[in-house]
Write a protein that holds these residues in place. Structure first.
Motif, PDB file in Angstrom:
ATOM      1  N   SER A   1       0.815  -1.220   0.000  1.00 55.94           N
ATOM      2  CA  SER A   1       0.000   0.000   0.000  1.00 55.94           C
ATOM      3  C   SER A   1       0.846   1.266   0.000  1.00 55.94           C
ATOM      4  O   SER A   1       0.345   2.355  -0.308  1.00 55.94           O
ATOM      5  CB  SER A   1      -0.945   0.006   1.206  1.00 55.94           C
ATOM      6  OG  SER A   1      -0.191   0.003   2.413  1.00 55.94           O
ATOM      7  N   TRP A   2       2.145   1.145   0.357  1.00 58.59           N
ATOM      8  CA  TRP A   2       2.947   2.377   0.457  1.00 58.59           C
ATOM      9  C   TRP A   2       4.322   2.296  -0.201  1.00 58.59           C
ATOM     10  O   TRP A   2       4.891   3.325  -0.578  1.00 58.59           O
ATOM     11  CB  TRP A   2       3.101   2.789   1.918  1.00 58.59           C
ATOM     12  CG  TRP A   2       3.805   1.828   2.815  1.00 58.59           C
ATOM     13  CD1 TRP A   2       3.283   0.743   3.422  1.00 58.59           C
ATOM     14  CD2 TRP A   2       5.179   1.870   3.229  1.00 58.59           C
ATOM     15  NE1 TRP A   2       4.216   0.087   4.189  1.00 58.59           N
ATOM     16  CE2 TRP A   2       5.405   0.771   4.096  1.00 58.59           C
ATOM     17  CE3 TRP A   2       6.236   2.732   2.959  1.00 58.59           C
ATOM     18  CZ2 TRP A   2       6.638   0.508   4.674  1.00 58.59           C
ATOM     19  CZ3 TRP A   2       7.479   2.472   3.555  1.00 58.59           C
ATOM     20  CH2 TRP A   2       7.670   1.382   4.392  1.00 58.59           C
TER      21      TRP A   2
ATOM     22  N   SER B   1       4.650   4.072  -3.934  1.00 57.92           N
ATOM     23  CA  SER B   1       4.859   5.527  -3.976  1.00 57.92           C
ATOM     24  C   SER B   1       6.143   5.936  -3.260  1.00 57.92           C
ATOM     25  O   SER B   1       6.777   6.937  -3.610  1.00 57.92           O
ATOM     26  CB  SER B   1       3.660   6.254  -3.350  1.00 57.92           C
ATOM     27  OG  SER B   1       3.471   5.826  -2.016  1.00 57.92           O
ATOM     28  N   PHE B   2       6.535   5.160  -2.268  1.00 59.71           N
ATOM     29  CA  PHE B   2       7.733   5.467  -1.483  1.00 59.71           C
ATOM     30  C   PHE B   2       9.020   5.171  -2.259  1.00 59.71           C
ATOM     31  O   PHE B   2       9.994   5.922  -2.180  1.00 59.71           O
ATOM     32  CB  PHE B   2       7.694   4.647  -0.187  1.00 59.71           C
ATOM     33  CG  PHE B   2       8.793   4.971   0.790  1.00 59.71           C
ATOM     34  CD1 PHE B   2       8.919   6.239   1.336  1.00 59.71           C
ATOM     35  CD2 PHE B   2       9.695   3.993   1.179  1.00 59.71           C
ATOM     36  CE1 PHE B   2       9.923   6.528   2.256  1.00 59.71           C
ATOM     37  CE2 PHE B   2      10.711   4.268   2.095  1.00 59.71           C
ATOM     38  CZ  PHE B   2      10.818   5.544   2.629  1.00 59.71           C
TER      39      PHE B   2
END
Length: 495
Positions: A422-423, A426-427
């Protein structure tokens, strides 16, 4: 205008003389600047001062002379207090209020690094020692020491001699603060490279006593003894270096070796006492262990490090496990023992630089649970922003991720990825990072692209951007990357 108040009714004449001698530096600064100043005293309720500060100016105060702070703020009420004092008005009330204002000006000057201005106000603030309130007067020496030492530490015209004089006077005035001031005085001298003078101050403080020995005094004495031990350790280290340059058959070698034994005994007594007290004593533990190792007491060194790392009385400290691990490495301890130490460090600091070494140990292990943990460790490292450009971590993850999938351990990968999908995109794997990484470090970009492709498939923005770049040197590597993603990516239905 210079207004003086606080007469000899508040303190004996000899005490006034002592204050004047003690703070001659601040007098000197005042003589060089003909600025408006107050000689005032303490009591300091900052809440009352703040209320006074923000209250609106009355009609009576408009048009009257006023006192201004260095920042340009206007204080008409302060001028009234000064005039009241000069004319013999309500002395005690005004004494406290003007002292509060002066303290505020000093704090303001310190925050703005205006050392000269702070010294000028400090000259006035010293009258706090004449306050009629015994509680305020007793607390005054510590306030003066904290403010004065800060000013003298940074003032361009200050010197070691000035600081020494100030510290010596404050030790006599603030008798209950003797140990604190002595310790800070010694650290100041250490900062200036005056090791012998610092050792002399610590030696004097080590034997000082006042009244019944309190728990706070005991802690300070232990600290003083420990810092004295560090100074002795420094002397021992120099002798150790000199010893390494001598011939072992030389008479000078035997003499130097005996001297080192004497230094070692004195130092170990000071350090050993301190590190038995629960706390964080990193430099002291390192020094003590080095000396024990030098003289062949490896069992003693191991015991010290084990207690420092595992004793529940001590706070959790990652450095304790680092020291133990490095010691065990020097001892050529079994891999299982090294893994057990680094496993605890991993739980405390997952991004520690030793985690890459931890991964290598786990990878070499015969246990499958260690292989699984090796994958977890790599993901854990790259969870932290400070490690996003760690090319070694990305290389390890790219290689190990592929090996894990080839070894039919898809569940391991999915377990790690489910909490990050989920992250992490983008990270780590955005189009922005693809362009930036390719521009800054093409090798890093290729390693990350392989990881991105294996986790997100060939449709991932990061993988698509990097795989479309034309680069002759990396042409073969990029071809292998595309092949691996096509075959082993976890988004493929065949896995």
């Amino acid at each position: 205008m210079s207004v003086v108040f606080g007469n000899t009714e508040y303190c004996p004449h000899f005490f006034v003389t002592l204050v004047q001698v003690t703070f001659s530096f601040f007098d000197m600064q005042m003589e060089e600047h003909n600025s408006t100043h107050l000689q005032i005293s303490s009591g300091i309720d900052m809440t009352d001062f703040s209320e006074e500060l923000v209250r609106p100016t009355t009609e009576d105060e408009q048009g009257e002379p006023s006192v201004r702070s260095g920042s340009g703020m206007c204080f008409p009420w302060l001028q009234n207090h000064i005039e009241s004092i000069a004319s013999g008005g309500k002395q005690e009330k005004d004494f406290a209020q003007t002292t509060s204002a002066c303290l505020s000006f000093i704090q303001e000057a310190l925050l703005k690094h205006q050392w000269q201005r702070a010294a000028e106000y400090m000259h006035s603030f010293l009258q706090i020692l004449e306050d009629t309130d015994s509680n305020k007067r007793q607390g005054a020496p510590e306030i003066i020491w904290r403010l004065g030492s800060e000013i003298l530490y940074y003032h361009p015209k200050s010197s070691v001699e000035t600081f020494n004089t100030f510290a010596d006077r404050m030790k006599n005035i603030g008798i209950t603060n003797y140990l604190k001031i002595s310790l800070q005085h010694a650290l100041y001298l250490l900062h200036h490279g005056l090791l012998e003078d610092a050792n002399r101050i610590l030696t004097q403080a080590e034997t000082w006593r006042y009244g019944e020995k309190s728990s706070s005094q005991e802690v300070l004495v232990n600290l003083i003894q420990a810092y004295k031990g560090l100074l002795q350790y420094y002397s021992w280290s120099k002798k150790k270096m000199e010893l390494s340059q001598l011939d072992k058959d030389d008479y000078a070698y035997n003499t130097a070796s005996q001297n080192m034994l004497n230094h070692s005994w004195k130092t170990s007594v000071n350090l050993c006492t301190l590190i038995q007290i629960p706390g964080v004593w990193d430099p002291f533990v390192k020094s003590y262990v080095e000396m024990l190792e030098f003289y062949g007491d490896r069992d003693g060194a191991r015991e010290v490090l084990n207690n420092y790392a595992y004793d529940e009385k001590f706070p959790s400290n990652p450095n304790a496990h680092v020291y133990l691990y490095n010691f065990l490495k020097r001892e050529k301890a079994p891999r299982e023992k090294l893994i057990s130490v680094l496993k605890i460090l991993y739980q405390i600091v997952p991004s520690h630089k030793l985690m890459l070494e931890f991964h290598r140990l786990l990878r070499k292990s015969d246990k499958q649970e260690h292989h699984k943990l090796g994958l977890e460790v790599l993901f854990g490292i790259l969870d932290f922003a400070g490690c996003t450009k760690n090319i070694t971590a990305w290389k390890y993850l790219a290689k190990y991720l592929k090996q894990t999938l080839m070894g039919s351990h898809l569940a391991w990968v999915q377990e790690e990825w489910n909490s990050r999908k989920s992250w992490w995109p983008s990270f780590h794997f955005s189009h922005f990072w693809a362009k930036r990484n390719w521009k800054d470090d093409k090798t890093l970009a290729c390693e990350k692209a392989l990881v991105a492709g294996l986790l997100l498939g060939k449709g991932c923005k990061y993988f698509r951007y990097v795989s479309k770049q034309d680069h002759q040197v990396l042409k073969k590597k990029m071809k292998q990357m595309k092949k691996s993603v096509k075959k082993y990516s976890i988004v493929n239905s065949g896995l």
